[in-house]
Design a protein around this motif. Structure first.
Motif, mmCIF file in Angstrom:
data_model
loop_
_atom_site.group_PDB
_atom_site.id
_atom_site.type_symbol
_atom_site.label_atom_id
_atom_site.label_comp_id
_atom_site.label_asym_id
_atom_site.label_seq_id
_atom_site.Cartn_x
_atom_site.Cartn_y
_atom_site.Cartn_z
ATOM 1 N N TYR A 267 -2.633 8.646 7.664
ATOM 2 C CA TYR A 267 -3.058 7.547 8.530
ATOM 3 C C TYR A 267 -4.566 7.322 8.427
ATOM 4 C CZ TYR A 267 -2.381 4.408 12.524
ATOM 5 O OH TYR A 267 -2.302 3.311 13.350
ATOM 6 N N GLY A 268 -5.314 8.406 8.327
ATOM 7 C CA GLY A 268 -6.760 8.283 8.164
ATOM 8 C C GLY A 268 -7.133 7.599 6.857
ATOM 9 N N GLN A 269 -6.483 7.992 5.767
ATOM 10 C CA GLN A 269 -6.738 7.339 4.476
ATOM 11 C C GLN A 269 -6.372 5.858 4.538
ATOM 12 O OE1 GLN A 269 -5.693 9.501 0.634
ATOM 13 N NE2 GLN A 269 -4.358 10.493 2.154
ATOM 14 N N TYR A 270 -5.241 5.581 5.176
ATOM 15 C CA TYR A 270 -4.767 4.201 5.286
ATOM 16 C C TYR A 270 -5.784 3.347 6.044
ATOM 17 C CZ TYR A 270 -1.725 0.267 6.482
ATOM 18 O OH TYR A 270 -1.188 -0.990 6.641
ATOM 19 N N TRP B 39 0.836 -1.186 0.000
ATOM 20 C CA TRP B 39 0.000 0.000 0.000
ATOM 21 C C TRP B 39 0.878 1.244 0.000
ATOM 22 C CZ3 TRP B 39 -5.417 0.513 0.358
ATOM 23 C CH2 TRP B 39 -6.116 -0.691 0.404
ATOM 24 N N LEU B 40 0.440 2.250 -0.722
ATOM 25 C CA LEU B 40 1.120 3.536 -0.737
ATOM 26 C C LEU B 40 0.051 4.620 -0.726
ATOM 27 C CD1 LEU B 40 3.757 5.191 -0.947
ATOM 28 C CD2 LEU B 40 3.409 5.162 -3.421
ATOM 29 N N ILE B 41 0.096 5.470 0.283
ATOM 30 C CA ILE B 41 -0.847 6.566 0.451
ATOM 31 C C ILE B 41 -0.039 7.864 0.431
ATOM 32 C CG2 ILE B 41 -2.624 7.570 1.950
ATOM 33 C CD1 ILE B 41 -3.340 4.727 1.155
ATOM 34 N N VAL B 42 -0.542 8.880 -0.252
ATOM 35 C CA VAL B 42 0.150 10.170 -0.272
ATOM 36 C C VAL B 42 -0.818 11.291 0.091
ATOM 37 C CG1 VAL B 42 1.902 9.477 -1.955
ATOM 38 C CG2 VAL B 42 -0.234 10.513 -2.747
ATOM 39 N N ALA B 43 -0.257 12.381 0.606
ATOM 40 C CA ALA B 43 -1.055 13.564 0.946
ATOM 41 C C ALA B 43 -0.141 14.780 0.938
ATOM 42 C CB ALA B 43 -1.715 13.411 2.313
ATOM 43 N N SER B 44 -0.736 15.904 0.673
ATOM 44 C CA SER B 44 -0.002 17.167 0.659
ATOM 45 C C SER B 44 -0.531 18.063 1.763
ATOM 46 C CB SER B 44 -0.179 17.854 -0.691
ATOM 47 O OG SER B 44 0.493 19.095 -0.706
ATOM 48 N N MET C 82 1.813 28.363 13.671
ATOM 49 C CA MET C 82 1.903 26.955 13.299
ATOM 50 C C MET C 82 3.368 26.574 13.214
ATOM 51 S SD MET C 82 0.472 24.755 10.086
ATOM 52 C CE MET C 82 -1.154 24.576 10.807
ATOM 53 N N ALA C 83 3.756 25.555 13.936
ATOM 54 C CA ALA C 83 5.130 25.057 13.901
ATOM 55 C C ALA C 83 5.238 23.940 12.866
ATOM 56 C CB ALA C 83 5.533 24.543 15.277
ATOM 57 N N ARG C 84 6.474 23.610 12.539
ATOM 58 C CA ARG C 84 6.727 22.596 11.514
ATOM 59 C C ARG C 84 6.134 21.245 11.895
ATOM 60 N NH1 ARG C 84 12.111 20.131 8.937
ATOM 61 N NH2 ARG C 84 11.371 20.141 6.791
ATOM 62 N N ASP C 85 6.251 20.846 13.157
ATOM 63 C CA ASP C 85 5.688 19.556 13.560
ATOM 64 C C ASP C 85 4.170 19.559 13.414
ATOM 65 O OD1 ASP C 85 5.448 21.277 15.826
ATOM 66 O OD2 ASP C 85 5.467 19.585 17.202
ATOM 67 N N GLU C 86 3.524 20.689 13.698
ATOM 68 C CA GLU C 86 2.066 20.776 13.544
ATOM 69 C C GLU C 86 1.656 20.646 12.086
ATOM 70 O OE1 GLU C 86 0.346 23.747 16.840
ATOM 71 O OE2 GLU C 86 1.890 24.637 15.544
ATOM 72 N N MET C 87 2.422 21.273 11.208
ATOM 73 C CA MET C 87 2.122 21.185 9.787
ATOM 74 C C MET C 87 2.253 19.741 9.313
ATOM 75 S SD MET C 87 4.059 22.970 6.636
ATOM 76 C CE MET C 87 5.508 22.095 7.162
ATOM 77 N N PHE C 88 3.322 19.069 9.767
ATOM 78 C CA PHE C 88 3.490 17.674 9.385
ATOM 79 C C PHE C 88 2.451 16.782 10.057
ATOM 80 C CE2 PHE C 88 7.989 18.655 8.022
ATOM 81 C CZ PHE C 88 7.781 18.346 6.686
ATOM 82 N N MET C 89 1.993 17.126 11.275
ATOM 83 C CA MET C 89 0.935 16.343 11.927
ATOM 84 C C MET C 89 -0.325 16.326 11.061
ATOM 85 S SD MET C 89 1.026 17.316 15.949
ATOM 86 C CE MET C 89 2.594 17.594 16.721
ATOM 87 N N HIS C 90 -0.627 17.453 10.462
ATOM 88 C CA HIS C 90 -1.785 17.558 9.567
ATOM 89 C C HIS C 90 -1.658 16.532 8.438
ATOM 90 C CE1 HIS C 90 -4.754 19.465 6.917
ATOM 91 N NE2 HIS C 90 -3.828 19.455 5.988
ATOM 92 N N ILE C 91 -0.486 16.449 7.843
ATOM 93 C CA ILE C 91 -0.264 15.507 6.739
ATOM 94 C C ILE C 91 -0.337 14.069 7.251
ATOM 95 C CG2 ILE C 91 1.401 14.725 5.007
ATOM 96 C CD1 ILE C 91 2.415 17.649 4.915
ATOM 97 N N VAL C 92 0.271 13.802 8.400
ATOM 98 C CA VAL C 92 0.246 12.444 8.951
ATOM 99 C C VAL C 92 -1.190 12.016 9.251
ATOM 100 C CG1 VAL C 92 0.986 10.968 10.874
ATOM 101 C CG2 VAL C 92 2.609 12.554 9.823
ATOM 102 N N LYS C 93 -2.017 12.924 9.736
ATOM 103 C CA LYS C 93 -3.428 12.599 9.966
ATOM 104 C C LYS C 93 -4.118 12.223 8.655
ATOM 105 C CE LYS C 93 -4.310 15.367 14.083
ATOM 106 N NZ LYS C 93 -5.110 16.462 14.661
ATOM 107 N N LEU C 94 -3.824 12.966 7.595
ATOM 108 C CA LEU C 94 -4.399 12.639 6.293
ATOM 109 C C LEU C 94 -3.930 11.269 5.813
ATOM 110 C CD1 LEU C 94 -3.950 16.097 4.502
ATOM 111 C CD2 LEU C 94 -6.101 15.103 5.320
#
Length: 167
Positions: free
Chosen positions: A157-160, A90-95, A143-155
């Motif tokens: 992991y949720g899709q997955y 599986w491969l999931i991507v998000a921006s 918004m810090a860098r980790d928060e911005m990346f958390m947004h992407i990780v949520k997208l």
């Protein structure tokens, strides 16, 4: 290992750990793209390469997070991409969010400098990419860098989870 992130950058590690609520192994894997990705396509590819490399090194789930810049019209924007890969293929991507870079930051990047280096000089903080990052500076700390990346990780992991539930 269950979870791995294709980077040792603390902001990226924190983003994944906050989503999976578990420890994450940081792996130093190559992105396979230039040190300063200069398009959405190149930034996305760097994230995909990092996620796949984590799985190749034994992770059940591998995360790749990549920051870059992209030109839209005559404006240079900060861009961020993420990818999640697993051992089943599986491969999931998000921006993530995009924000314009001020000319005094965009000009040296266009001249061949990396965003992290430019921001380190701009802020006099050599480790800014490991902390708030450009997004933290340019949003005045909203918004810090980790928060911005958390947004992407949520997208990711949720899709997955959604796609796996319908497998």
């Amino acid at each position: 290992m269950k979870y791995a992130i294709g980077s040792a950058n603390p902001a990226k590690v924190k983003a994944v750990e906050s989503m999976v609520n578990d420890s994450v192994v940081p792996l130093d894997v190559p992105s396979g793209v230039s040190p300063q990705p200069f398009s959405d396509e190149e930034t996305r590819l760097g994230a995909v390469n990092r996620a796949k490399a984590c799985v190749e090194k034994g992770a059940e789930l591998g995360f790749g997070l990549e920051g870059g810049v992209t030109e839209i019209g005559e404006t240079l924007f900060l861009c961020n991409w993420g990818a999640l890969a697993d051992q089943d293929g599986w491969l999931i991507v998000a921006s993530g969010a995009k924000i314009p870079l001020p000319d005094e930051i965009a000009a040296p990047i266009r001249a061949g400098n990396e965003l992290g280096e430019v921001m380190a000089r701009f802020t006099s903080d050599k480790d800014i990419r490991k902390k708030a990052g450009a997004v933290g500076v340019l949003t005045n700390g909203e918004m810090a860098r980790d928060e911005m990346f958390m947004h992407i990780v949520k997208l990711l992991y949720g899709q997955y989870q959604f796609q796996k539930s319908y497998k």
